[in-house]
Design an enzyme around this catalytic site. Structure first.
Site, short mmCIF file in Angstrom:
data_model
loop_
_atom_site.label_atom_id
_atom_site.label_comp_id
_atom_site.label_asym_id
_atom_site.label_seq_id
_atom_site.Cartn_x
_atom_site.Cartn_y
_atom_site.Cartn_z
N ASP A 127 4.03 -9.56 6.56
CA ASP A 127 5.44 -10.52 6.57
C ASP A 127 6.23 -11.49 7.80
O ASP A 127 5.88 -10.58 8.59
CB ASP A 127 5.91 -10.41 5.84
N ASP A 135 7.65 -6.20 1.00
CA ASP A 135 9.12 -6.16 0.92
C ASP A 135 9.90 -5.89 -1.01
O ASP A 135 10.58 -5.19 -1.34
CB ASP A 135 10.45 -5.81 1.68
N ASP A 179 5.65 -8.02 -4.12
CA ASP A 179 4.77 -8.02 -3.66
C ASP A 179 4.10 -7.13 -4.13
O ASP A 179 2.57 -6.60 -3.62
CB ASP A 179 5.20 -7.68 -2.30
#
Length: 948
Positions: free
Chosen positions: A329, A588, A592
């Site tokens: 990310d 997070d 996801d």
């Protein structure tokens, strides 16, 4: 009214009765419980967690003796007591007791170490225990979910795993994923008054609820009682089984050969044959292997936790060691996730509105407590955070969710008028305001300009609510303005990406931002700008320009992906896995979770939601990419220790089985099974220290290569077996040692030969660990102090036994210090070729040896066709010179890289140098000036030359 005991016994149906009755039955209010009430109720209902099955310590201890390797040792013990009692000799009690001692010692070490590892893991997992926001003593606080009792008021928000069965109070409907409980694939909408179940995940919304059941009394708790967990056989267990089977098969082959030769051919006595078979059984089984490997992983897991990476699944360590692609990310991992707004760049689209007012509207549409990064940045831009709610009364707040991608506040101003403000993704706000084409084009062009400078965009809108109700749609929305958000890269991200590249880990950026922002961030971090919008690769409207190239190849070669939706993350992982990559994925949020589950290593970053943590294999407690790369290095070191030991274990099996088999069959020399037991006990004691050995992590991703383990083990073990056979021949059939070193001859004394062979086998067997633990020369890579001390103590004991022992039952007599010195010298001399064999096997298995021999024809030289072209060119030059001709330009004299593998390696090295060069440029004055100019949007010509 019922008592709390009735509630516990479930005589009252709290799921169906009206919510007000729930409060009456539970003897609580909307103000929650007091701390004292909570403590009293936990005595009645118990902690809010499932009961753990209590395991008998004795059964656990005995369980370490119940595996295929232990079964072989137990079979040897039965042979020693039941079969070894012929030829007028009593049963072999010494070997029986010795084998039982070896099993007990091994089980004791396993039991203690696993207990310690279990306690350490429990302490670590306690840090990952689910947390919840609970109202106690009239105040909201974050507590462990285990303290919840019926009657508690809890807050549920996006990404939370619901901590207990509860009834929803007033608020907006909640969307809940109950797939873990009911198998329903789509989220279910839950309205105020309805029940939500423990273990389900909040997908959208925010609401308060009253707890009605906890622990084993929940829907999830009851289901867990009915279902036994299935034990999946992991990859690590399969590897362990394969190595164990190889060792058992090797022993079986040796035993079959011995039985065939000793009884029908040599007509040996029954008892002598049994004793020889016992030697192979006892010495060949790597009884300590499960213990050593599990202890190594447990200690490694603890070390990882100290670096900020908690492993939820122990075998994730081996996958981390083999990871070659990391999808990271951008926000919070590559960047700081500390957003700032440049007020000068704020764009206003409403007449009569100032830039400061746009910021105020954005702050009003933010939470003042329990904030995310964007909320904190908006409120932080105000002179006083209290301004966000000054002079207004909050009616309703719409929290962010992945579908609407915006937040909104309905409020009443000082005059009693109702208003609504909203902030969020520009596309959503434009749609909300039903913006004209001209306005949309203008907004999108500004967004693109922001993106070119690496800035994200946040849109703000407002509306009047004349109906004065929170449910009313209100007047048309008005698009107010656009804010630029800057999320600076972490100071260590660029260096960490360079380190990752050098370690063979390709970092791919995953961002929901625009492509231009992703490219600009990639440029600053030196990770490349070959990025694609994920919708162009995986969406319904794929880019026609990319249609000719396979999607898997584009994903494999990309440096990153922009505009990524959660479902795209899953597809990216899947496509990379189809290309045989070991993929790590960071995440997070609740969305996801599928990608984290799909990835070989799911990594929940610091401050991840409960849902993301639940789906991951590793949970980070520190932010940033550097902690992941440190974890990769540590995992490779742990994996290296395990691999070193498995090669050692296979080698020892081969050297014991075939060394003693040859001595027994060629010279009919019966080695003592008891002395093999002594070797095994001393070896196991020493080898336990390998879990804390100092090792060099592999410079590239590593994995279990069984071909390499078996080939190396067979060659090294075979060489050692031959050296033992040669030593026995020289001591038994020649006077070489007596003539050369002046020691007395022991050729006709079988008891002293026993002592000599015992010491030689003990030294060289244990010294082998120094060869298998090192990548280069074993005497160059310093071992850990514990391993070295353990080796020296074990060999001092072995030497003292060989020098002084006089045990008739073991058929051994002391050989004196002279012979001990000779054996140590012989062992040292025969030790050095082990490293050479190790290098040769590695070279042969790499494929380069066969390639150079048959295709490139460059074996033992770097010249193609063994230098044929160069020799022909030299001959041609000599002939032309002899005839007075000008020498022709020699073509193709120099060696070529004829191998695709070598070309790809060269390309990879060139790419690496280019990335490092790009990174270095960022730290020059020129790179810095260009970056600042681009960030600030200055319209100047940057000078083309700088003098530093």
């Amino acid at each position: 009214m019922s008592s709390l005991e009735d509630i516990k016994n479930e005589t009252v149906d709290l799921e169906k009765i009206p919510i007000e009755e729930v409060f009456q039955q539970l003897k609580c209010s909307r103000e929650g419980l007091t701390t004292q009430e909570g403590e009293d109720r936990i005595q009645i209902f118990g902690p809010n967690k499932l009961e753990e099955k209590k395991e008998s310590k004795l059964l656990k201890f005995l369980g370490f003796m119940w595996n295929p390797l232990s079964w072989v040792m137990e079979m040897a013990a039965i042979m020693a007591i039941a079969l070894a009692n012929g030829d007028g000799r009593p049963p072999d009690w010494q070997d029986f007791v010795g084998i039982i001692c070896l099993l007990v010692i091994n089980s004791t070490i396993s039991f203690i170490e696993e207990n310690n590892a279990g306690n350490a893991a429990a302490a670590l997992m306690a840090g990952l225990a689910p947390k919840t926001k609970v109202l106690r003593d009239g105040k909201w606080s974050e507590q462990e979910a285990a303290i919840l009792v019926p009657g508690d008021i809890v807050s549920i928000k996006l990404g939370d795993i619901i901590p207990a069965d509860a009834r929803l109070l007033e608020g907006d409907p909640l969307k809940v994923d109950q797939s873990a409980l009911t198998g329903e694939s789509l989220p279910v909408t839950k309205h105020p008054g309805q029940e939500v179940f423990s273990g389900s995940t909040c997908k959208q919304g925010e609401i308060e609820a009253v707890v009605i059941a906890t622990g084993v009394h929940t829907f999830f708790g009851k289901a867990a009682h009915l279902v036994d967990s299935t034990n999946q056989v992991g990859h690590f267990q399969k590897v362990l089984t394969a190595i164990g089977n190889f060792c058992i098969c090797s022993i079986a082959i040796g035993m079959v050969i011995e039985i065939i030769v000793m009884y029908p051919i040599q007509r040996r006595k029954y008892r002598d044959g049994i004793d020889n078979l016992l030697v192979l059984l006892i010495g060949g089984i790597p009884i300590a292997m499960p213990t050593v490997l599990s202890v190594t992983m447990a200690i490694g897991s603890h070390r990882l936790s100290q670096q900020g990476a908690i492993t939820k699944r122990m075998t994730a360590i081996e996958e981390m060691a083999g990871m070659d692609v990391l999808c990271s990310d951008k926000t919070g991992t590559l960047t700081l996730n500390k957003l700032s707004v440049d007020k000068n760049l704020v764009e206003v689209f409403c007449k009569g509105v100032e830039k400061d007012q746009v910021l105020l509207f954005a702050a009003m549409a933010s939470r003042v407590e329990n904030q995310d990064a964007i909320d904190a940045a908006m409120v932080g831009m105000l002179a006083d955070p209290k301004e966000a709610r000054a002079g207004i009364r909050e009616v309703h707040f719409l929290p962010f969710n992945p579908v609407d991608k915006r937040t909104a506040l309905t409020y009443i101003d000082g005059s009693g008028n109702w208003h609504r403000v909203s902030k969020g993704a520009p596309e959503q706000i434009l749609e909300l305001a039903k913006a004209s084409n001209d306005l949309s084009k203008k907004v999108l062009s500004i967004i693109d300009k922001y993106a070119e400078r690496g800035l994200r965009s946040l849109a703000v809108a407002r509306q009047v609510v004349p109906e004065k109700t929170k449910e009313s749609p209100g007047a048309p929305w008005e698009f107010v303005g656009l804010l630029p958000l800057f999320d600076p890269p972490r100071h260590d991200s660029a260096e960490t990406i360079r380190r990752a590249l050098n370690l063979g880990v390709n970092v791919k950026m995953i961002t929901g931002d625009q492509l231009a922002i992703g490219k600009e961030t990639g440029r600053r971090l030196g990770m490349g700008t070959n990025m694609y919008p994920s919708s162009a690769l995986l969406g319904t409207h794929k880019d026609a320009n990319l249609a000719s190239i396979p999607v898997e190849e584009l994903i494999e070669k990309a440096d990153g992906f922009a505009g990524v939706f959660p479902e795209h993350k899953y597809e990216i992982v899947k496509k990379l896995q189809e290309r045989k990559h070991i993929v790590g994925m960071t995440g997070d949020g609740v969305n996801d979770a599928p990608a984290l589950k799909k990835a070989d290593i799911g990594i929940a970053v610091a401050d991840a939601t409960d849902a993301a943590r639940g789906a991951s294999d590793i949970v980070l407690t520190e932010p940033g990419l550097s902690v992941i790369i440190s974890a990769v290095l540590t995992s490779r070191a742990i994996f290296q220790r395990m691999k070193n030991y498995t090669i050692y274990a296979v080698s020892i099996t081969i050297r014991i089985v075939f060394g003693f088999m040859l001595i027994a069959l060629i010279w009919e020399f019966d080695f003592s099974a008891f002395m093999v037991l002594i070797i095994a006990i001393l070896n196991d004691g020493t080898i336990m220290t390998i879990s804390k050995d100092r090792v060099k992590p592999s410079p590239t991703p590593d994995s279990w290569k069984l071909k390499e383990i078996f080939a190396t083990g067979v060659v090294l073990g075979g060489y050692q077996a031959i050296m033992t056979v040669i030593f026995f021949w020289a001591a038994h059939k020649t006077d070489f040692f007596s003539d050369t070193f002046g020691v007395r001859s022991i050729r006709d004394n079988n008891h002293e030969l026993m002592g000599a062979v015992y010491l030689q086998v003990s030294i060289i067997s244990q010294a082998l660990i120094f060869v298998t633990r090192s990548r280069s020369w074993s005497f160059v890579e310093r071992p850990g102090a514990l391993l070295m001390i353990a080796f020296l103590i074990a060999q001092l004991i072995a030497t003292l036994i060989a020098v002084y022992a006089n045990w008739e039952f073991a058929k051994i007599r002391g050989i004196g210090w002279g012979w001990a010195g000779v054996i140590w010298l012989y062992s040292i001399v025969t030790y050095f070729p082990l490293d050479v064999f190790k290098f040769a096997i590695r070279y042969i298995l790499s494929g380069k040896a066969w390639l150079n021999l048959f295709e490139n024809k460059t074996a033992f030289t770097m010249k193609k066709d063994y230098g044929k072209e160069e020799r022909e060119a030299q001959w041609a030059l000599a002939q032309r010179t002899l005839h007075g001709l000008q020498p022709k330009e020699a073509v193709n004299i120099f060696p070529e890289k004829g191998s695709y593998r070598e070309l790809s390696e060269i390309a990879e090295q060139a790419k690496r140098r280019a990335e490092i060069a790009r990174l270095r440029e960022l730290h020059t004055l020129k790179g810095h000036v260009e970056s600042v100019v681009k960030l600030k949007g200055l319209d100047i010509e940057t000078p083309s030359h700088y003098t530093v």
